[in-house]
Design a protein around this motif. Structure first.
Motif, short mmCIF file in Angstrom:
data_model
loop_
_atom_site.label_atom_id
_atom_site.label_comp_id
_atom_site.label_asym_id
_atom_site.label_seq_id
_atom_site.Cartn_x
_atom_site.Cartn_y
_atom_site.Cartn_z
N GLU A 117 21.18 41.20 19.38
CA GLU A 117 21.58 41.26 17.97
C GLU A 117 22.22 39.94 17.53
OE1 GLU A 117 22.75 45.85 17.14
OE2 GLU A 117 23.83 44.83 18.77
N ALA A 118 23.02 39.34 18.38
CA ALA A 118 23.65 38.06 18.04
C ALA A 118 22.58 36.99 17.82
CB ALA A 118 24.62 37.63 19.13
N ALA A 119 21.58 36.96 18.69
CA ALA A 119 20.49 35.99 18.52
C ALA A 119 19.75 36.23 17.21
CB ALA A 119 19.53 36.08 19.71
N ARG A 120 19.54 37.50 16.86
CA ARG A 120 18.86 37.82 15.61
C ARG A 120 19.69 37.37 14.41
NH1 ARG A 120 19.59 41.15 11.99
NH2 ARG A 120 21.02 42.45 13.15
N ILE A 121 20.99 37.64 14.45
CA ILE A 121 21.88 37.23 13.35
C ILE A 121 21.86 35.71 13.19
CG2 ILE A 121 24.31 37.06 12.63
CD1 ILE A 121 24.68 39.87 13.95
N ALA A 122 21.93 35.01 14.31
CA ALA A 122 21.95 33.55 14.29
C ALA A 122 20.57 32.97 13.98
CB ALA A 122 22.46 33.00 15.62
N ASP A 123 19.54 33.82 14.04
CA ASP A 123 18.15 33.41 13.80
C ASP A 123 17.71 32.35 14.80
OD1 ASP A 123 15.69 33.60 12.49
OD2 ASP A 123 16.16 31.98 11.10
N VAL A 124 18.02 32.64 16.08
CA VAL A 124 17.63 31.76 17.18
C VAL A 124 17.00 32.61 18.28
CG1 VAL A 124 19.43 30.04 16.67
CG2 VAL A 124 19.90 31.88 18.31
N SER A 125 16.34 31.94 19.22
CA SER A 125 15.79 32.65 20.38
C SER A 125 16.93 33.07 21.30
CB SER A 125 14.83 31.73 21.14
OG SER A 125 15.56 30.69 21.77
N LEU A 126 16.61 33.97 22.23
CA LEU A 126 17.64 34.39 23.19
C LEU A 126 18.13 33.21 24.02
CD1 LEU A 126 16.22 37.80 24.44
CD2 LEU A 126 18.26 37.43 23.06
N GLY A 127 17.21 32.32 24.41
CA GLY A 127 17.62 31.14 25.16
C GLY A 127 18.56 30.25 24.37
N GLU A 128 18.24 30.06 23.08
CA GLU A 128 19.12 29.26 22.22
C GLU A 128 20.47 29.94 22.06
OE1 GLU A 128 16.11 27.00 19.18
OE2 GLU A 128 16.25 29.19 19.04
N TRP A 129 20.45 31.29 21.94
CA TRP A 129 21.72 32.00 21.81
C TRP A 129 22.57 31.83 23.06
CZ3 TRP A 129 25.37 33.40 18.89
CH2 TRP A 129 26.39 34.18 19.40
N MET A 130 21.95 31.88 24.22
CA MET A 130 22.71 31.72 25.46
C MET A 130 23.37 30.34 25.50
SD MET A 130 22.48 34.66 26.66
CE MET A 130 23.28 34.48 28.22
#
Length: 100
Positions: free
Chosen positions: A60-73
């Motif tokens: 959900e955080a990655a979706r909110i930030a509009d980034v991939s899971l890798g970018e979110w990590m």
């Protein structure tokens, strides 16, 4: 492309003109660029806050930030975030990542 208007203080208009000159573009292009970058930063900030408080999962955080899971990590690492999630949440996020 839709058009919007906004009132800004004189000093911000001067700063806008200076940045537009630095970038070699007109003020409209500079405003679009600043808005895009600013919206991205705001999305990331909200995602970080919600993830840190435990309100949202990694996915959900990655979706909110509009980034991939890798970018979110990477964002999470840069912000020294630790997981607020249960093992079940982590397993669910891992399953979702495999589906991507």
């Amino acid at each position: 492309m839709p058009s919007i208007s906004a009132r800004i203080p004189d000093d911000e208009e001067e700063a806008l003109a200076e940045v537009a000159d630095l970038l070699g573009e007109d003020k409209s292009a500079t405003i679009r660029k600043a808005l895009s970058e600013g919206l991205h930063d705001l999305r990331v900030r909200v995602a970080v806050e919600r993830y840190q408080s435990g309100d949202v999962s990694v996915n959900e955080a990655a979706r909110i930030a509009d980034v991939s899971l890798g970018e979110w990590m990477e964002i999470a690492r840069e912000h020294n975030l630790t997981t607020q999630l249960s093992p079940d949440d982590l397993e669910s996020d891992a399953d979702a990542a495999l589906d991507v």
